[in-house]
Design a protein around this motif. Sequence first.
Motif, PDB file in Angstrom:
ATOM      1  N   UNK A  21     -13.315 -17.381  12.070  1.00 48.32           N
ATOM      2  CA  UNK A  21     -12.016 -17.784  11.539  1.00 48.32           C
ATOM      3  C   UNK A  21     -11.717 -17.211  10.165  1.00 48.32           C
ATOM      4  N   UNK A  22     -10.474 -16.873   9.994  1.00 51.03           N
ATOM      5  CA  UNK A  22      -9.929 -16.553   8.681  1.00 51.03           C
ATOM      6  C   UNK A  22      -8.557 -17.208   8.652  1.00 51.03           C
ATOM      7  N   UNK A  23      -8.519 -18.495   8.316  1.00 49.00           N
ATOM      8  CA  UNK A  23      -7.286 -19.264   8.508  1.00 49.00           C
ATOM      9  C   UNK A  23      -6.275 -19.094   7.391  1.00 49.00           C
ATOM     10  N   UNK A  24      -5.053 -19.453   7.688  1.00 44.51           N
ATOM     11  CA  UNK A  24      -3.963 -19.482   6.715  1.00 44.51           C
ATOM     12  C   UNK A  24      -3.126 -20.722   6.958  1.00 44.51           C
ATOM     13  N   UNK A  70      -4.406 -15.028  11.205  1.00 42.40           N
ATOM     14  CA  UNK A  70      -3.233 -15.527  10.488  1.00 42.40           C
ATOM     15  C   UNK A  70      -2.066 -14.546  10.640  1.00 42.40           C
TER      16      UNK A  70
ATOM     17  N   UNK B 277       6.587 -20.764   4.534  1.00 40.79           N
ATOM     18  CA  UNK B 277       6.021 -21.218   5.809  1.00 40.79           C
ATOM     19  C   UNK B 277       6.884 -22.335   6.371  1.00 40.79           C
ATOM     20  N   UNK B 416     -10.364  -9.049   0.529  1.00 41.44           N
ATOM     21  CA  UNK B 416      -9.797  -8.331   1.674  1.00 41.44           C
ATOM     22  C   UNK B 416      -9.855  -6.812   1.478  1.00 41.44           C
ATOM     23  N   UNK B 441     -10.213 -21.033  -0.948  1.00 41.61           N
ATOM     24  CA  UNK B 441      -8.841 -20.689  -0.594  1.00 41.61           C
ATOM     25  C   UNK B 441      -7.998 -21.884  -1.074  1.00 41.61           C
ATOM     26  N   UNK B 444      -4.751 -23.104   0.387  1.00 43.32           N
ATOM     27  CA  UNK B 444      -4.776 -23.781   1.689  1.00 43.32           C
ATOM     28  C   UNK B 444      -4.968 -25.284   1.534  1.00 43.32           C
ATOM     29  N   UNK B 463     -14.043 -24.709   5.649  1.00 41.99           N
ATOM     30  CA  UNK B 463     -13.371 -23.442   5.956  1.00 41.99           C
ATOM     31  C   UNK B 463     -12.391 -23.020   4.852  1.00 41.99           C
TER      32      UNK B 463
END
Lengths: 513, 513
Positions: A21-24, A70, B277, B416, B441, B444, B463
């Motif tokens: 996973x690489x969530x957003x 994402x 979003x 990234x 993150x 998030x 996560x």
Amino acid sequence: MNGAQSLVKTLLAQGVDMCFANPGTSEMHFLAALDNPAMRSVLCLFEGVATGAADGYFRMNDTPASTLLHLGPGLANGLANVHNARKAGSGMVNVVGDHATSHLKYDAPLASDLDGLARPYSHWLRRADGPHTIATDVARATTAARKGRIATLILPGDASWGEAGDPPDCPIETPVFHAPKPGRVDAVAKIFKNPEGPILVILGGRACQGEGLKLAGKLAAATGCRLATQFFTGRIARGAGRTPLERIPYFVAPALEFLKDFRHIVTVETGEPVAFFSYPDSPSLLKPESCDVHGLAEKDEDGAAGLDMLLDALGARTVAPKRQERIETPVPSGKLDPQTIALALAAALPENAIVVDESLTTGRNAAGFTLGAAPHDMLQNMGGSIGFSTPVATGAALACPDRRVISMTGDGSAMYTIQSLWTQARENLNVTTIIFANRAYQILKAEYANMGFPELGPRAAAMMEIDRPTLDFVALAKGMGVPGLKVASAEAFFRALQKSCAEPGPMLIEVCL
Amino acid sequence: MNGAQSLVKTLLAQGVDMCFANPGTSEMHFLAALDNPAMRSVLCLFEGVATGAADGYFRMNDTPASTLLHLGPGLANGLANVHNARKAGSGMVNVVGDHATSHLKYDAPLASDLDGLARPYSHWLRRADGPHTIATDVARATTAARKGRIATLILPGDASWGEAGDPPDCPIETPVFHAPKPGRVDAVAKIFKNPEGPILVILGGRACQGEGLKLAGKLAAATGCRLATQFFTGRIARGAGRTPLERIPYFVAPALEFLKDFRHIVTVETGEPVAFFSYPDSPSLLKPESCDVHGLAEKDEDGAAGLDMLLDALGARTVAPKRQERIETPVPSGKLDPQTIALALAAALPENAIVVDESLTTGRNAAGFTLGAAPHDMLQNMGGSIGFSTPVATGAALACPDRRVISMTGDGSAMYTIQSLWTQARENLNVTTIIFANRAYQILKAEYANMGFPELGPRAAAMMEIDRPTLDFVALAKGMGVPGLKVASAEAFFRALQKSCAEPGPMLIEVCL
């Protein structure tokens, strides 16, 4: 339950219990649903790590993994390793979050043509209609992935957070690979009975391991045919006790030379040999004109069944298969070069290791020297997109926690998906990453000559050198929590390999050439 | 000359003399043609660095750069930053190598649906028919790119190596952005004359700098309207002496609050504010229902011309524009927090710096505090795909070698496209990379709450944390040849910033939070 919970419940019911996973923000409900003890979620700092890990996981496991990506850009970042997986027949279930349906029309910053982007590399693609149908979608995606297909499910926010009800019971569909038609087998049997010249059997897909490999070994023992793989194969079982397979060379000239005397090529779960790249005045097809190609089993057929039928037709079912003997390799000493590197690897390889091979120049000789090493699996890059080995090694290590994974890569390739090291440290995976640091895109120098250029102009030459500044992989590994060391002699390389195999967790070895 | 030489010659004739490259075998002839002293080729270790650098280069330069990418997977690796560039209106000419046409049918490892992959994020897309038409293709691609479009030219091997003849003379087409229709301006003028409530003018695109910005400053001085940008803007000229622009908040609740009292919104080269979003039970559109939106200039129109026409209609052309005064910021001391970080940045910012802003949480307050700092340009991420700042900073530094580039990013985002650091070292670019290392993150966590989740389950929480293991950015920078240091106090951060701005070449500052 909401759509995301229905999704995770169905993944688990389908036997998918690993998510890279690489969530957003758009995947927050999916992330919440992943908070389930039955699902292992592995965080990746870059999506190419997630999809490559899913590839490695599939190759070493009966069930595919899922990924969590994402929106369009997240999928884009993962596509190069999706491409490699697709070419290797590695299935995965990609779940790609998207904006809620009502939000799409506003063209928010992360909005893009996600469906258009997913299509080229997905065998199975669907945008979830809503929360109620997600379970069915996931069951279908998993069925496709189990068959080695790339399945991509686009998950809009509202499908994720809306009420889904209880998911329907979707039985697991075991993938079926059909045996080849008897007529095809009979035609190949006739050739073996009256060959009019040497026969090469090229194995691919599932036929390079297990029952298929053993049956190919019987065929070689009974008929004297030679057995080979393409230069790159998804997974080969090799080493002492396994049926040995030759390797068709990578470059066009030696490949033509390798194939020139064969009268017949019989392919099993692969196609006829083609050049990796095209060059001016150089053929794409590598076999001689006088050689006939016969497909015993196509890529999506059961090669082992085809070989069994062939052996039956030849009355050779009970023949003992050709097997590789154990070759004890002495520990090499002195200068590091392709040969001493390969010998050190052969000497140090532990029983049942998984070797992920992305070394394009330095490590290329290793394959020959490790044929008689301890039994191991070798995973190679079928899609040619570099940045393959470190993610695939990550996934393989998660699939097989009791086995040591040896990931071999060049310095140029390693830098594409170097973020894998962090996940290896986080999950304390038994991965030894070997960086062959020749400070160049060395393969390109050879390819430049293959294209017919007599010499390099200084600016073009500079674009193949990555020596300015020198990459310090031990520092990079330290930066991501992986212990590393540099080696500059064959003995030191051997000792470092031994040490890494003796201690749990990841390690990086920078081989300074 | 061959097709590749014709391509490079035409790029140069069109004023494109910068190529961000990550070459492979299929681009060897292009690489050979790049061996031209008039073309600057910059090697990138990952394609996302190349496309992001092209974005940064375009934002700071009148002419686009080209990229050199290797087949489908090479393009895929670059697409996330192509997406960001597309949303920012940054043009680029992507040249993507492909197999020779005759080789495509063999489905070699690197073959894929390259056209299908390129389509979603390209405004202009063409597969070169052959060597003779490449020059025309390149001229068209460059024309599109100069207008801020993504142009992608697929270059098969045979088009590259075949005889092309002399390229035809293709004159450079300067992009034209038309002034808005007078009727539209008159309608907006009427509102200013009889507003019935507060007016907000939102600037985007080219109107956030130069003439457009100055004219907006006159409008604000003459009418008392407020001036703002969206939360993210491609390039803003700001600091002392420039017309100050407010920033519409990122999160939905404060954005609604910011906009709630306006009777009219006038947009210039941008659209009405929409949520980044979508969230359950939360609107996509951020203005109140009672507010009317009026487009003075569309994204592809000349906003400055529209503002000039509007000022003329209001009789306000000679008004002195609203300008920001210089605010001398004292050097902050003590603990690092968003406020002391912003103050240190404001105090240390050198004259004419380029600030690339990808800090999603920690650095977000910086914008307010730097309004009165030395004049600078700020570049923000319009596409939302993280991994933006380090490549864009690389390209901006190449476009403006005499200016210091300050690249601000979070630890999550930085990973990234961390490979950018190597190119910065190789080219000795004046880039200061600031990593706000909160080991999470962080964004998030806020978004999770926005989605309505009261608390995090332990697996979901894990996560969003990237603290296990801790990323050591100074080690990562060292690994790529960039000097770095960690700071843990506001004074140390200020001193590090000062030091980096005083010395040529790249530096990384890890801000430990």
